[in-house]
Design a protein around this motif. Sequence first.
Motif, mmCIF file in Angstrom:
data_model
loop_
_atom_site.group_PDB
_atom_site.id
_atom_site.type_symbol
_atom_site.label_atom_id
_atom_site.label_comp_id
_atom_site.label_asym_id
_atom_site.label_seq_id
_atom_site.Cartn_x
_atom_site.Cartn_y
_atom_site.Cartn_z
ATOM 1 N N VAL A 7 20.252 17.924 16.897
ATOM 2 C CA VAL A 7 19.981 19.005 15.987
ATOM 3 C C VAL A 7 20.535 20.416 16.630
ATOM 4 C CG1 VAL A 7 18.062 20.278 15.050
ATOM 5 C CG2 VAL A 7 17.701 18.029 15.362
ATOM 6 N N VAL A 9 21.148 24.485 15.520
ATOM 7 C CA VAL A 9 20.827 25.671 14.673
ATOM 8 C C VAL A 9 21.644 26.997 15.001
ATOM 9 C CG1 VAL A 9 18.453 24.753 14.068
ATOM 10 C CG2 VAL A 9 18.642 25.847 16.268
ATOM 11 N N ILE A 86 12.281 22.740 9.476
ATOM 12 C CA ILE A 86 12.468 21.329 9.678
ATOM 13 C C ILE A 86 10.858 20.776 9.630
ATOM 14 C CG2 ILE A 86 13.336 19.424 11.189
ATOM 15 C CD1 ILE A 86 15.074 21.281 12.393
ATOM 16 N N THR A 109 13.820 29.557 11.595
ATOM 17 C CA THR A 109 14.607 28.314 11.858
ATOM 18 C C THR A 109 14.458 27.526 13.227
ATOM 19 O OG1 THR A 109 15.610 28.806 10.036
ATOM 20 C CG2 THR A 109 16.611 27.011 11.317
ATOM 21 N N SER A 112 11.045 26.416 14.130
ATOM 22 C CA SER A 112 10.797 25.150 13.576
ATOM 23 C C SER A 112 11.460 23.845 14.344
ATOM 24 C CB SER A 112 11.196 25.005 12.185
ATOM 25 O OG SER A 112 11.019 23.850 11.551
ATOM 26 N N ALA A 113 12.755 24.333 14.794
ATOM 27 C CA ALA A 113 13.630 23.214 15.544
ATOM 28 C C ALA A 113 12.909 22.988 16.767
ATOM 29 C CB ALA A 113 14.920 23.566 15.677
ATOM 30 N N ALA A 117 12.184 19.245 17.057
ATOM 31 C CA ALA A 117 12.943 18.258 17.798
ATOM 32 C C ALA A 117 12.751 18.596 19.221
ATOM 33 C CB ALA A 117 14.392 18.820 17.316
ATOM 34 N N ALA A 121 16.924 20.032 20.538
ATOM 35 C CA ALA A 121 17.530 21.065 19.780
ATOM 36 C C ALA A 121 18.350 21.845 20.564
ATOM 37 C CB ALA A 121 16.371 22.116 19.208
ATOM 38 N N VAL A 140 13.137 27.778 21.803
ATOM 39 C CA VAL A 140 13.804 26.453 21.805
ATOM 40 C C VAL A 140 14.090 26.247 23.358
ATOM 41 C CG1 VAL A 140 16.206 25.479 21.606
ATOM 42 C CG2 VAL A 140 15.230 26.917 19.762
#
Length: 345
Positions: A7, A9, A86, A109, A112-113, A117, A121, A140
């Motif tokens: 994934v 982003v 996501i 975004t 959410s990742a 994930a 991610a 992340v």
Amino acid sequence: MAFERDVVVIGASAGGVEALCQTVRSLSDEFPAAVLVVMHLSPGATTALPQILTRAGPLRAVQATHAAPLTRGVIHVAPPDHHLLIDGGALMLSHGPTENGHRPAINATFRSAAVAAGPRAIGVILSGALHDGAAGLGAVVERGGLAMVQDPADALYPGMPESALACVSTEHVYPADVLGKVLDHVVRTAASTRPVEPPSPALLLEDRIARDGVRVSPAATSAPTGNARPPPKRCAGSCCPSPPRPRHTRERRRRPTAGTAVPARVAVGVPEHTEDRHRAGREHDRAHDIAPAASARAAGRCLHRRRDFPGPGVQPVLDRGRGRPGRARAARPIPPRVRRVACGA
């Protein structure tokens, strides 16, 4: 524990179109990861970014739709005025609150990742002003993902890359044309990491606020799928028009039968039956002591013509040519030989 980072982003803003084209141009046509692209757009604008990215590189770029599967080898572009999120293995469009003055927002975004994930991610920050995306990139990395940033010296607007580097520490800082090649290599390399802690309550709260109560069908998969065409689904977000409102119909009163009580009139307006109009005229005659011969016009019984009848002694004149009421004039006396006909009879 080995896994693949599937994934990706990417967030961009001012000067980001050129950087995006240089990045996707270096990706291979068998890119084994799903790509989500978020670029700051005006709420009422239309974007040609999917067509631009499709022509720029070997991957197909499409505008993201609600409940569509997260597909590997496809670039999903966030539409205007919607956050791209996501939910499991599916995309979700939300009309949640703006962040840093933008919807879609890069932070939404990225968070959410990070939740969906985790260590799978990869967050990428490209050219842009101010600091949107820095906090999301930190989420992340906190969840075990990888951070990649365009070199501020290579960016047309270095504000976002500099803010990201101030928030996270990463060794993947490259110009846009090199960044795509490194990204293509990273997603093909199996990574190993220690077990990651569950998302923090603060991260879950921020992600829930961005979702704004929107949910995806339970049939969504839990991982990015292949190049399968998404089934048609009805959007559950605010982009679908609301169902038509029912018309307000006036319930007609039926004439009561013998022995039944007559319900009291609640609505104020024109009497619906001739008998009611006669009764209203007689009451008006008694209240104003008007002769019955002149009550049909002068006493205000032509209620169906105009509700705001001026009263006894004045008759409204309708301008037939222009369709609007003219000046009021004094009522003419009705000759005694003219037969009186009740209005509406």
